[in-house]
Design a protein around this motif. Structure first.
Motif, PDB file in Angstrom:
ATOM      1  N   TYR A 149       0.637  -1.227  -0.035  1.00  0.00           N
ATOM      2  CA  TYR A 149      -0.015   0.060   0.169  1.00  0.00           C
ATOM      3  C   TYR A 149       0.722   1.149   0.115  1.00  0.00           C
ATOM      4  O   TYR A 149       0.628   2.130  -0.881  1.00  0.00           O
ATOM      5  N   ALA A 150       1.890   1.008   0.711  1.00  0.00           N
ATOM      6  CA  ALA A 150       2.817   2.471   0.558  1.00  0.00           C
ATOM      7  C   ALA A 150       3.653   2.515  -0.789  1.00  0.00           C
ATOM      8  O   ALA A 150       3.566   3.699  -1.331  1.00  0.00           O
ATOM      9  N   LEU A 151       3.717   1.578  -1.389  1.00  0.00           N
ATOM     10  CA  LEU A 151       4.103   1.500  -2.914  1.00  0.00           C
ATOM     11  C   LEU A 151       3.279   2.142  -3.704  1.00  0.00           C
ATOM     12  O   LEU A 151       3.486   3.198  -4.590  1.00  0.00           O
ATOM     13  N   ALA A 152       1.703   1.745  -3.471  1.00  0.00           N
ATOM     14  CA  ALA A 152       0.946   2.137  -4.239  1.00  0.00           C
ATOM     15  C   ALA A 152       0.709   3.700  -4.264  1.00  0.00           C
ATOM     16  O   ALA A 152       0.338   4.487  -5.030  1.00  0.00           O
ATOM     17  N   LYS A 153       0.752   4.257  -2.709  1.00  0.00           N
ATOM     18  CA  LYS A 153       0.514   5.683  -2.581  1.00  0.00           C
ATOM     19  C   LYS A 153       1.740   6.474  -3.117  1.00  0.00           C
ATOM     20  O   LYS A 153       1.375   7.721  -3.640  1.00  0.00           O
ATOM     21  N   ALA A 154       2.742   5.959  -3.023  1.00  0.00           N
ATOM     22  CA  ALA A 154       3.896   6.638  -3.398  1.00  0.00           C
ATOM     23  C   ALA A 154       3.953   6.744  -4.930  1.00  0.00           C
ATOM     24  O   ALA A 154       4.083   7.954  -5.590  1.00  0.00           O
ATOM     25  N   ALA A 155       3.713   5.763  -5.775  1.00  0.00           N
ATOM     26  CA  ALA A 155       3.478   5.916  -7.327  1.00  0.00           C
ATOM     27  C   ALA A 155       2.288   6.703  -7.449  1.00  0.00           C
ATOM     28  O   ALA A 155       2.482   7.781  -8.414  1.00  0.00           O
ATOM     29  N   ALA A 156       1.304   6.783  -6.823  1.00  0.00           N
ATOM     30  CA  ALA A 156       0.080   7.930  -7.188  1.00  0.00           C
ATOM     31  C   ALA A 156       0.586   9.392  -6.913  1.00  0.00           C
ATOM     32  O   ALA A 156       0.381  10.235  -7.790  1.00  0.00           O
ATOM     33  N   ALA A 157       1.302   9.526  -5.828  1.00  0.00           N
ATOM     34  CA  ALA A 157       1.810  10.928  -5.644  1.00  0.00           C
ATOM     35  C   ALA A 157       2.931  11.413  -6.763  1.00  0.00           C
ATOM     36  O   ALA A 157       3.313  12.468  -6.800  1.00  0.00           O
ATOM     37  N   ARG A 158       3.564  10.310  -7.487  1.00  0.00           N
ATOM     38  CA  ARG A 158       4.430  10.553  -8.333  1.00  0.00           C
ATOM     39  C   ARG A 158       3.846  10.808  -9.627  1.00  0.00           C
ATOM     40  O   ARG A 158       4.603  10.765 -10.578  1.00  0.00           O
ATOM     41  N   GLY A 159       2.623  10.483  -9.843  1.00  0.00           N
ATOM     42  CA  GLY A 159       1.953  10.784 -11.121  1.00  0.00           C
ATOM     43  C   GLY A 159       1.360   9.479 -11.792  1.00  0.00           C
ATOM     44  O   GLY A 159       1.140   9.843 -12.959  1.00  0.00           O
ATOM     45  N   ALA A 160       1.700   8.455 -11.282  1.00  0.00           N
ATOM     46  CA  ALA A 160       1.598   7.269 -12.090  1.00  0.00           C
ATOM     47  C   ALA A 160      -0.086   6.865 -12.130  1.00  0.00           C
ATOM     48  O   ALA A 160      -0.708   7.153 -11.256  1.00  0.00           O
ATOM     49  N   LYS A 161      -0.543   5.952 -13.197  1.00  0.00           N
ATOM     50  CA  LYS A 161      -1.590   5.369 -13.037  1.00  0.00           C
ATOM     51  C   LYS A 161      -1.467   3.900 -12.358  1.00  0.00           C
ATOM     52  O   LYS A 161      -0.341   3.311 -12.926  1.00  0.00           O
ATOM     53  N   VAL A 162      -2.125   3.766 -11.242  1.00  0.00           N
ATOM     54  CA  VAL A 162      -1.773   2.846 -10.343  1.00  0.00           C
ATOM     55  C   VAL A 162      -2.733   1.757 -10.257  1.00  0.00           C
ATOM     56  O   VAL A 162      -4.022   2.047 -10.003  1.00  0.00           O
ATOM     57  N   THR A 163      -2.441   0.447 -10.421  1.00  0.00           N
ATOM     58  CA  THR A 163      -3.197  -0.727 -10.319  1.00  0.00           C
ATOM     59  C   THR A 163      -2.916  -1.530  -9.208  1.00  0.00           C
ATOM     60  O   THR A 163      -1.602  -2.077  -9.217  1.00  0.00           O
ATOM     61  N   LEU A 164      -3.588  -1.314  -8.044  1.00  0.00           N
ATOM     62  CA  LEU A 164      -2.982  -1.940  -6.647  1.00  0.00           C
ATOM     63  C   LEU A 164      -3.956  -3.393  -6.770  1.00  0.00           C
ATOM     64  O   LEU A 164      -5.310  -3.260  -6.645  1.00  0.00           O
ATOM     65  N   ILE A 165      -3.300  -4.406  -6.698  1.00  0.00           N
ATOM     66  CA  ILE A 165      -3.823  -5.953  -6.541  1.00  0.00           C
ATOM     67  C   ILE A 165      -3.998  -6.237  -5.180  1.00  0.00           C
ATOM     68  O   ILE A 165      -2.563  -6.813  -4.624  1.00  0.00           O
ATOM     69  N   ALA A 166      -4.943  -6.305  -4.477  1.00  0.00           N
ATOM     70  CA  ALA A 166      -4.565  -6.444  -2.779  1.00  0.00           C
ATOM     71  C   ALA A 166      -5.159  -7.857  -2.523  1.00  0.00           C
ATOM     72  O   ALA A 166      -6.317  -8.187  -2.874  1.00  0.00           O
ATOM     73  N   ALA A 167      -4.650  -8.775  -1.792  1.00  0.00           N
ATOM     74  CA  ALA A 167      -4.959  -9.906  -1.352  1.00  0.00           C
ATOM     75  C   ALA A 167      -5.258 -10.054   0.111  1.00  0.00           C
ATOM     76  O   ALA A 167      -4.206  -9.862   1.118  1.00  0.00           O
ATOM     77  N   ASN A 168      -6.370  -9.882   0.458  1.00  0.00           N
ATOM     78  CA  ASN A 168      -6.861 -10.035   1.793  1.00  0.00           C
ATOM     79  C   ASN A 168      -6.286  -8.938   2.731  1.00  0.00           C
ATOM     80  O   ASN A 168      -5.770  -9.342   3.839  1.00  0.00           O
ATOM     81  N   VAL A 169      -6.373  -7.827   2.121  1.00  0.00           N
ATOM     82  CA  VAL A 169      -5.851  -6.477   3.025  1.00  0.00           C
ATOM     83  C   VAL A 169      -7.089  -5.946   3.690  1.00  0.00           C
ATOM     84  O   VAL A 169      -7.951  -5.590   3.096  1.00  0.00           O
ATOM     85  N   THR A 170      -7.119  -5.472   4.860  1.00  0.00           N
ATOM     86  CA  THR A 170      -7.994  -4.661   5.618  1.00  0.00           C
ATOM     87  C   THR A 170      -7.761  -3.281   5.681  1.00  0.00           C
ATOM     88  O   THR A 170      -8.392  -2.451   6.440  1.00  0.00           O
ATOM     89  N   LEU A 171      -6.416  -2.704   5.236  1.00  0.00           N
ATOM     90  CA  LEU A 171      -6.309  -1.279   5.372  1.00  0.00           C
ATOM     91  C   LEU A 171      -7.170  -0.300   4.603  1.00  0.00           C
ATOM     92  O   LEU A 171      -7.749  -0.785   3.613  1.00  0.00           O
ATOM     93  N   PRO A 172      -7.216   0.993   4.882  1.00  0.00           N
ATOM     94  CA  PRO A 172      -7.977   1.799   4.053  1.00  0.00           C
ATOM     95  C   PRO A 172      -7.670   2.006   2.858  1.00  0.00           C
ATOM     96  O   PRO A 172      -6.538   1.834   2.296  1.00  0.00           O
ATOM     97  N   ASP A 173      -8.715   1.986   1.878  1.00  0.00           N
ATOM     98  CA  ASP A 173      -8.350   2.389   0.479  1.00  0.00           C
ATOM     99  C   ASP A 173      -7.299   3.683   0.168  1.00  0.00           C
ATOM    100  O   ASP A 173      -7.725   4.677   0.716  1.00  0.00           O
ATOM    101  N   PRO A 174      -6.178   3.423  -0.667  1.00  0.00           N
ATOM    102  CA  PRO A 174      -5.368   4.682  -0.792  1.00  0.00           C
ATOM    103  C   PRO A 174      -6.126   5.341  -1.867  1.00  0.00           C
ATOM    104  O   PRO A 174      -6.765   4.862  -2.761  1.00  0.00           O
ATOM    105  N   ALA A 175      -5.979   6.901  -1.952  1.00  0.00           N
ATOM    106  CA  ALA A 175      -6.752   7.570  -2.948  1.00  0.00           C
ATOM    107  C   ALA A 175      -5.690   7.524  -4.167  1.00  0.00           C
ATOM    108  O   ALA A 175      -4.704   7.383  -4.141  1.00  0.00           O
ATOM    109  N   GLY A 176      -6.387   7.773  -5.085  1.00  0.00           N
ATOM    110  CA  GLY A 176      -5.752   7.704  -6.463  1.00  0.00           C
ATOM    111  C   GLY A 176      -5.484   6.085  -7.206  1.00  0.00           C
ATOM    112  O   GLY A 176      -4.471   6.368  -8.182  1.00  0.00           O
ATOM    113  N   VAL A 177      -5.859   5.354  -6.783  1.00  0.00           N
ATOM    114  CA  VAL A 177      -5.307   3.994  -7.280  1.00  0.00           C
ATOM    115  C   VAL A 177      -6.552   3.348  -7.710  1.00  0.00           C
ATOM    116  O   VAL A 177      -7.815   3.201  -7.153  1.00  0.00           O
TER     117      VAL A 177
END
Length: 405
Positions: free
Chosen positions: A214-242
Motif C-alpha cells: 500500500y505504501a508503494l501504491a500511495k507513493a506511485a500515485a503521488a509521483r503521477g502514475a496510473k496505479v493498479t493495486l492488486i490486494a490480497a486479503n488486506v484490511t487497510l483503508p483504500d489509498p486515494a488515486g489507485v
C-alpha cells in the motif's frame, strides 16, 4: 507553514471537503478556501471561514485592489480541488477562467491535485477521460475516484475518496514538489498475503499485512502514475488515486496480475503469495477424528507469478520482485533474482515479530546488474520511494527519459 488553496466545486460531496479542510488546518497548514458559486449552495461561506480561520474567497471582484485572481495562485504551495466536477476538469483542461477558482488554477505554479466526484457515466464519458488525460500530461495529479454509493440510490465509480486518503496523497505530492517522475506510466503493485482454503472455514496463509504494498501504491500515485493495486486479503483503508482489484488465492492473484501487467511499465510484486495449496478442498468443515489424529493434508505447488512475469516481460518493462526470508536472505534472494528474471529484488528477513504488520522495514535491494543497496530500517513510506527511485532508474535506462512503453 504550507499555504494550501482548497478549491471546492458544486457537488454533493462538498461536505467531505470540510473534513479535508480540518485535516489541513489541525496539522498546521494555512488554508484559503476558494469555492465555486455552486459549491456555496451545498456548504455556505460561514462554514468555510469558521473552519479555516480565514475569509473565504468567492469572487474575482472581491478586494479587487489586491488582484485575488492572480495573488491566490501565486502564493500557494499546494492546490487541492475536492470535489472536482466534470465541469471544472473541462475548464481546467481548456484554460477557461470564468471564476476565481479557475483563475487561480491558471496562475498557480505549485503542484495541483484534483479529486474528482461525479456519476459514473460522467467519469467514463470520453470527453471527461480526454480532459483528465490532458491534465495529467501537464503534470497535474488527478486522483481516480472511489467506487461506492453516489447520489441517491446510484452506486459505481465516481465517489470522492475519503478525506484522509486525499490529505495523505496531497502531502506526498507537496513533499515531492513538481517531480512527477511516474507521470504517463502505468504501474502494477501487489500487496497482502494470499489464502488457500482447506475447507469452508480454514485456510493456509501468512502474516503479510499489505502495508508495504500500500505504501508503494500511495507513493506511485503521488509521483503521477496510473496505479493498479492488486490486494490480497488486506484490511487497510483504500489509498486515494489507485485502481484496486481484490483477490483471495494465489491463482486469483496470478490472473489479476497477468491481466494488469499486459500494458504496465513497472510491476512490483510486494504481495506474499502462498507457495502451496491443498490438493483438494474439503466441502465441509474438517472434523476431529476419534483417534485425535487428523487425516494428512496433501499440498501442491502454486504457480510462481513473478517468474511467469519475468519470462514474458515486454521490452522496456521493469519487474521488481520481493524475497521474504528467514535465513540466508541475500543468498536466497540472489538466486530468486536470477530465476525470476527480475530487474530488482527487495529482500528482507521476516518472522513472527519482524516486518509483517510493522510500520517500518529493513530491506536490501539487489539489481540484475549486480548492484546491492542496503537501506537500513526506515518507515515503509520512505522504503517505497527508494524502491521507486531504483525502478524508475532502471526503466529510464531501458526506454529513455521521455518515452512510455
Amino acid at each position: 507553514m504550507t499555504e494550501v488553496v482548497l478549491g471546492v466545486c458544486g457537488g454533493i460531496a462538498a461536505y467531505k471537503a470540510c473534513e479535508l479542510l480540518r485535516l489541513f488546518t489541525e496539522s498546521g497548514h494555512g488554508v484559503r478556501v476558494v469555492p465555486t458559486a455552486s459549491a456555496l449552495k451545498f456548504v455556505g461561506a460561514p462554514t468555510w471561514a469558521a473552519l479555516s480561520g480565514r475569509p473565504v474567497a468567492t469572487e474575482v471582484w472581491d478586494d479587487a485592489h489586491e488582484v485575488p485572481h492572480v495573488r491566490i495562485g501565486r502564493k500557494a504551495d499546494l492546490v487541492v480541488v475536492a470535489p472536482a466536477t466534470a465541469d471544472l476538469l473541462a475548464k481546467a483542461a481548456h484554460g477557461i477562467a470564468d471564476d476565481l477558482l479557475t483563475n487561480t488554477l491558471l496562475t498557480a505554479t505549485c503542484p495541483i491535485v484534483y479529486a474528482p466526484a461525479m456519476h459514473t457515466e460522467m467519469w467514463e464519458n470520453p470527453a471527461t477521460r480526454a480532459n483528465v488525460a490532458t491534465l495529467r500530461e501537464r503534470g497535474a495529479i488527478v486522483i481516480e475516484p472511489a467506487v461506492g454509493r453516489l447520489t441517491g440510490a446510484d452506486t459505481g465509480k465516481g465517489r470522492l475518496p475519503e478525506p484522509e486518503s486525499i490529505y495523505e496523497l496531497a502531502l506526498r505530492v507537496r513533499h515531492r514538489g513538481l517531480e512527477f517522475d511516474l507521470a504517463g506510466r502505468h504501474v502494477v503493485v501487489t500487496a497482502g498475503g494470499t489464502r488457500e482454503p482447506l475447507d469452508p472455514v480454514r485456510f493456509l496463509g501468512n502474516r503479510s499485512s499489505g502495508k508495504q504494498g500500500y505504501a508503494l501504491a500511495k507513493a506511485a500515485a503521488a509521483r503521477g502514475a496510473k496505479v493498479t493495486l492488486i490486494a490480497a486479503n488486506v484490511t487497510l483503508p483504500d489509498p486515494a488515486g489507485v485502481e484496486i482489484t481484490r483477490v483471495g488465492t494465489t491463482e486469483d492473484l496470478r490472473a489479476a496480475v497477468v491481466k494488469a501487467a499486459a500494458d504496465a511499465d513497472i510491476v512490483v510484486m510486494a504481495a506474499a503469495p502462498a507457495d502451496f495449496r491443498p490438493a483438494a478442498v474439503a466441502p465441509q468443515k474438517i472434523k476431529k477424528t476419534d483417534s485425535g489424529t487428523p487425516e494428512p493434508i496433501v499440498l501442491v505447488t502454486n504457480p510462481d507469478i513473478a517468474a511467469e512475469l519475468g519470462a514474458n516481460k515486454r521490452p522496456g518493462q521493469v519487474l521488481v520482485a520481493f524475497a521474504a526470508e528467514t535465513q540466508d536472505a541475500l543468498e536466497n534472494a540472489r538466486a530468486k533474482l536470477t530465476r525470476k528474471r527480475a530487474d530488482l529484488i527487495v529482500v528482507n528477513e521476516v518472522g513472527a515479530d519482524r516486518v509483517f504488520g510493522a510500520d517500518h522495514n529493513d530491506v536490501t535491494i539487489l539489481g540484475s546488474d549486480g548492484s546491492t543497496s542496503t537501506l537500513g530500517e526506515l518507515p515503509k513510506a520512505d522504503v517505497a520511494d527508494m524502491i521507486w527511485d531504483r525502478a524508475i532508474a532502471v526503466h529510464k535506462s531501458l526506454v529513455g527519459d521521455g518515452e512510455v512503453t
